[in-house]
Scaffold this active site. Structure first.
Site, PDB file in Angstrom:
ATOM      1  N   SER A  68       0.727  -1.216   0.131  1.00  0.00           N
ATOM      2  CA  SER A  68      -0.077   0.091   0.138  1.00  0.00           C
ATOM      3  C   SER A  68       0.772   1.329  -0.221  1.00  0.00           C
ATOM      4  O   SER A  68       0.535   2.384  -0.261  1.00  0.00           O
ATOM      5  CB  SER A  68      -0.689   0.020   1.290  1.00  0.00           C
ATOM      6  OG  SER A  68      -1.594  -0.959   1.561  1.00  0.00           O
TER       7      SER A  68
ATOM      8  N   HIS B 199      -1.290  -2.787  -6.932  1.00  0.00           N
ATOM      9  CA  HIS B 199      -2.136  -2.584  -5.660  1.00  0.00           C
ATOM     10  C   HIS B 199      -3.743  -2.479  -5.668  1.00  0.00           C
ATOM     11  O   HIS B 199      -4.319  -1.855  -6.406  1.00  0.00           O
ATOM     12  CB  HIS B 199      -1.570  -1.199  -4.899  1.00  0.00           C
ATOM     13  CG  HIS B 199      -2.221  -0.711  -3.949  1.00  0.00           C
ATOM     14  ND1 HIS B 199      -2.594   0.628  -3.847  1.00  0.00           N
ATOM     15  CD2 HIS B 199      -2.518  -1.411  -2.778  1.00  0.00           C
ATOM     16  CE1 HIS B 199      -2.940   0.781  -2.559  1.00  0.00           C
ATOM     17  NE2 HIS B 199      -3.055  -0.555  -2.026  1.00  0.00           N
TER      18      HIS B 199
ATOM     19  N   GLU C 199      -4.231  -0.407  -8.969  1.00  0.00           N
ATOM     20  CA  GLU C 199      -2.967   0.586  -9.367  1.00  0.00           C
ATOM     21  C   GLU C 199      -1.885  -0.210  -9.921  1.00  0.00           C
ATOM     22  O   GLU C 199      -1.513  -1.292  -8.974  1.00  0.00           O
ATOM     23  CB  GLU C 199      -2.596   1.450  -7.960  1.00  0.00           C
ATOM     24  CG  GLU C 199      -3.645   2.359  -7.920  1.00  0.00           C
ATOM     25  CD  GLU C 199      -2.929   3.205  -6.610  1.00  0.00           C
ATOM     26  OE1 GLU C 199      -3.238   4.339  -6.513  1.00  0.00           O
ATOM     27  OE2 GLU C 199      -2.638   2.549  -5.595  1.00  0.00           O
TER      28      GLU C 199
ATOM     29  N   ASN D 194      -3.748   5.901  -1.814  1.00  0.00           N
ATOM     30  CA  ASN D 194      -3.200   6.389  -0.533  1.00  0.00           C
ATOM     31  C   ASN D 194      -2.423   7.676  -0.392  1.00  0.00           C
ATOM     32  O   ASN D 194      -2.437   8.219   1.043  1.00  0.00           O
ATOM     33  CB  ASN D 194      -2.555   4.946  -0.135  1.00  0.00           C
ATOM     34  CG  ASN D 194      -3.163   4.001   0.565  1.00  0.00           C
ATOM     35  OD1 ASN D 194      -4.203   4.306   1.058  1.00  0.00           O
ATOM     36  ND2 ASN D 194      -2.775   2.776   0.198  1.00  0.00           N
TER      37      ASN D 194
END
Ligand code: NAI
Length: 293
Positions: free
Chosen positions: A120, A141, A153, A191
């Site tokens: 992450s 991700h 991602e 994130n």
């Protein structure tokens, strides 16, 4: 690059089992490995239940559910990954542990096998630097729960070959997911933006401007998010989420936007980590969030 037909998944926790699910549903063979054999057994059992439920709802035939389960093989050693064209890592969020794993995997798989990390927050370039062939390494991700969050991602590290990301993006589409290419910066896209929102929510609560439930209600009903920041933190659980918050904060050289809050540190220390513990920002009974008084 060889067509990806068999993938290895290392780490059979929340994310690893989700990745195994979508891969097996797309017809790929999956080898699932974890340092805990119990985790692999629990993951296969949870996949069996998921596919049984989908079959009961008529979303899958019973034969397809059975076939999907049979495509997920339990691996008992890393060497069982030898025949994979791709290995996706979904283990603990620690750079040293991930780097050791990638270096060990290189000793097992073929030179054209792609090695991908579901991290992450950690640098893909730093993970790849542990490898002899960093061009085969990229970030992949996914989001929790993987089968429902249909975006992933694909992160290019500084030494990733473009073909590595291309192959991961193509596979994501085969698995019914939309790939989004991102650069290797802390937190990538989601994130980077999302953690800033979480930490702002924590500050609002810390300053007693609003309760956790009020912040969540505003973000859901006014801002249109599916979950508010505290509901999401409870779903992810602080044992996973807190290290990610700290890691992004540190990697941006203590950028105040990403500074975590003592609210989460204390809750983590006290075991109030989220839904899986029965209590986080909310209480849960049989996995159902209780409406706060
Ligand atoms: P988890 O704690 O549910 O599962 C991790 C699994 O990895 C455990 O079963 C553990 O036994 C195993 N493991 C630890 N070290 C290992 C090693 N060296 N070799 C093999 N297995 C090992 O964690 P979760 O939530 O599945 O997260 C995994 C990764 O995915 C982390 O990097 C996390 O940051 C990332 N991630 C998590 C998301 C979430 O919402 N939970 C969302 C997106 C990414």
């Amino acid at each position: 690059m060889t067509e990806i037909q068999t993938i290895g998944v290392v780490g059979a926790g929340a994310m690893g089992r989700g990745i195994a699910q979508i891969a097996a549903q797309a017809g790929l063979r999956v080898r699932l490995y974890d340092t805990s054999a119990d985790a692999v057994a629990a993951a296969r059992e949870s996949l069996r239940q998921v596919w049984d439920k989908l079959a009961q709802k008529g979303k899958l035939t019973a034969a397809d559910a059975q076939a999907a389960l049979e495509r997920v093989e339990s691996a008992t050693a890393l060497t069982d990954m030898a025949a994979c064209q791709l290995v996706v890592e979904a283990i603990v969020e620690r750079l040293d542990v991930k780097r050791d794993l990638f270096a060990a995997l290189e000793g097992v798989v073929a030179d054209d096998c792609i090695l991908a990390s579901n991290t992450s927050s950690l640098s893909i370039t730093a993970i790849a630097a542990a490898c002899k062939l960093p061009q085969r390494v990229a970030g992949y991700h996914f989001f929790n729960p993987v089968a429902l969050m249909k975006v992933v991602e694909v992160i290019d590290g500084l030494r990733s070959a473009p073909e590595t990301g291309d192959a991961l993006a193509e596979l994501a589409r085969r698995m019914g997911h939309t790939p989004v290419r991102a650069k290797d910066m802390p937190g990538f896209i989601v994130n980077h933006a999302g953690r800033g929102m979480n930490t702002e929510g924590l500050r609002v609560a810390q300053e007693s401007v609003a309760t956790f439930a009020q912040v969540d209600a505003i973000m859901r009903e006014q801002a249109g998010f599916r979950m508010g920041p505290f509901e999401l933190l409870d779903l992810t659980a602080l044992d996973v989420s807190h290290p990610v918050m700290e890691s992004i904060y540190r990697q941006f050289f203590d950028e105040p936007r990403f500074r975590p809050s003592p609210i989460t540190t204390v809750r983590l220390a006290g075991g109030l980590i989220g839904r899986k513990a029965g209590e986080g920002f909310y209480k849960y009974v049989d996995g159902q969030k209780q409406v706060p008084a």
